[in-house]
Design an enzyme around this catalytic site. Sequence first.
Site, short mmCIF file in Angstrom:
data_model
loop_
_atom_site.label_atom_id
_atom_site.label_comp_id
_atom_site.label_asym_id
_atom_site.label_seq_id
_atom_site.Cartn_x
_atom_site.Cartn_y
_atom_site.Cartn_z
N ILE A 138 36.22 32.97 33.24
CA ILE A 138 37.23 33.96 32.90
C ILE A 138 36.50 35.25 32.57
O ILE A 138 35.32 35.23 32.23
CB ILE A 138 38.16 33.52 31.75
CG1 ILE A 138 37.35 33.16 30.50
CG2 ILE A 138 39.04 32.36 32.17
CD1 ILE A 138 38.23 32.73 29.33
N ASP A 139 37.20 36.37 32.71
CA ASP A 139 36.57 37.67 32.52
C ASP A 139 36.05 37.85 31.10
O ASP A 139 36.53 37.22 30.16
CB ASP A 139 37.56 38.79 32.84
CG ASP A 139 38.05 38.76 34.26
OD1 ASP A 139 37.30 38.29 35.13
OD2 ASP A 139 39.20 39.20 34.50
N LYS A 140 35.12 38.75 30.96
CA LYS A 140 34.55 39.06 29.65
C LYS A 140 35.63 39.38 28.62
O LYS A 140 35.59 38.89 27.48
CB LYS A 140 33.59 40.25 29.77
CG LYS A 140 33.08 40.80 28.44
CD LYS A 140 32.26 42.05 28.64
CE LYS A 140 31.87 42.67 27.30
NZ LYS A 140 31.11 43.94 27.46
N THR A 142 38.79 38.61 28.71
CA THR A 142 39.82 37.59 28.62
C THR A 142 39.33 36.50 27.68
O THR A 142 38.18 36.07 27.78
CB THR A 142 40.13 36.98 30.00
OG1 THR A 142 40.62 38.00 30.87
CG2 THR A 142 41.18 35.88 29.90
N ARG A 238 45.72 39.65 36.74
CA ARG A 238 45.65 41.10 36.56
C ARG A 238 46.13 41.82 37.82
O ARG A 238 46.90 42.80 37.74
CB ARG A 238 44.22 41.50 36.23
CG ARG A 238 43.71 40.89 34.93
CD ARG A 238 42.22 41.03 34.77
NE ARG A 238 41.82 42.43 34.66
CZ ARG A 238 40.56 42.84 34.65
NH1 ARG A 238 39.57 41.96 34.76
NH2 ARG A 238 40.28 44.13 34.54
#
Length: 308
Positions: A138-140, A142, A238
């Site tokens: 998962i993104d930084k 998130t 997103r």
Amino acid sequence: MDIERILVSEEEEGIRLDVLLAEQLEDLSRSYIQKLIKDQLVTVNGSLEKNRYLVKTGDIIELKVPEPKELSIEPQNIPLEIVFEDDDLLVVNKPQGMVVHPAPGNYENTLVNALLYHCRGRLSSINGVIRPGIVHRIDKDTSGLLVVAKNDFVHRSLADQLKEHTITRKYHAIAMGNIKENQATIEAPIARNPNDRLKMAIVSGGRDAVTHIRVMERFIDYTYVEAQLQTGRTHQIRVHLSYIKHPLLGDDTYGGKTSKFNLKGQVLHAKVLGFNHPTSGEYMEFETVLPAYFEKLLTVIRNKMKTK
């Protein structure tokens, strides 16, 4: 020293040299690539060029990558919120702001550094030294749940479940604007943005992507939603929310800019994670509470903006 060679296609013409390389070589950060260009380790048709050089169809780019500093990926005693753990895997609740795995030029303070310390190096090796145990990311910015594999058998089983779309992944988010439908399914293919190769976009011919949206609560200017992934493309939630004109609050990349709140990134939390345990075959599902920043933001919005 590894040597990478890239032949520029017609579709890639006009892209900055550093941007193209960052897209083509996903394990290398753009800043690290810029350093390699500065250190004269990148040539275009045998000549040195600057970061801002716009590539042309047929250009042959050669990049020399020094031996990776994998030995510098050291275990670090970083606190982890472990939701579940056994001999095969663990489920962790990643905080917002933590990078999942190291990349050249950034080898410290990642989830992997913390996992190496906690698991004493006992992690699956399928994704190599830089991403041991990492089945999905998962993104930084998130927060939320991730499953980590301790051995290759478990890793392959979980990866197959991801491929077959049988893993349950539900996210909570705050979207800009008021989503009118109580429930909706967004089905739109995702690929690299042809105009900005560091972003994803809805692109005809891209990879199939399906997100199911359920409204949790409405406000005048925002909507609190649950987004369930059927597929798992890069930046899928997103991109899909931006596509329907309701980008995530705090998501500067995809149109969710706001000056009303002091946010560190998109308001997105991986709240529910479910899968079949590779060894026992038992279905397991985990759920976390919303992180403090998310709960505080909801309280502020509720107090200032009457719901409809």
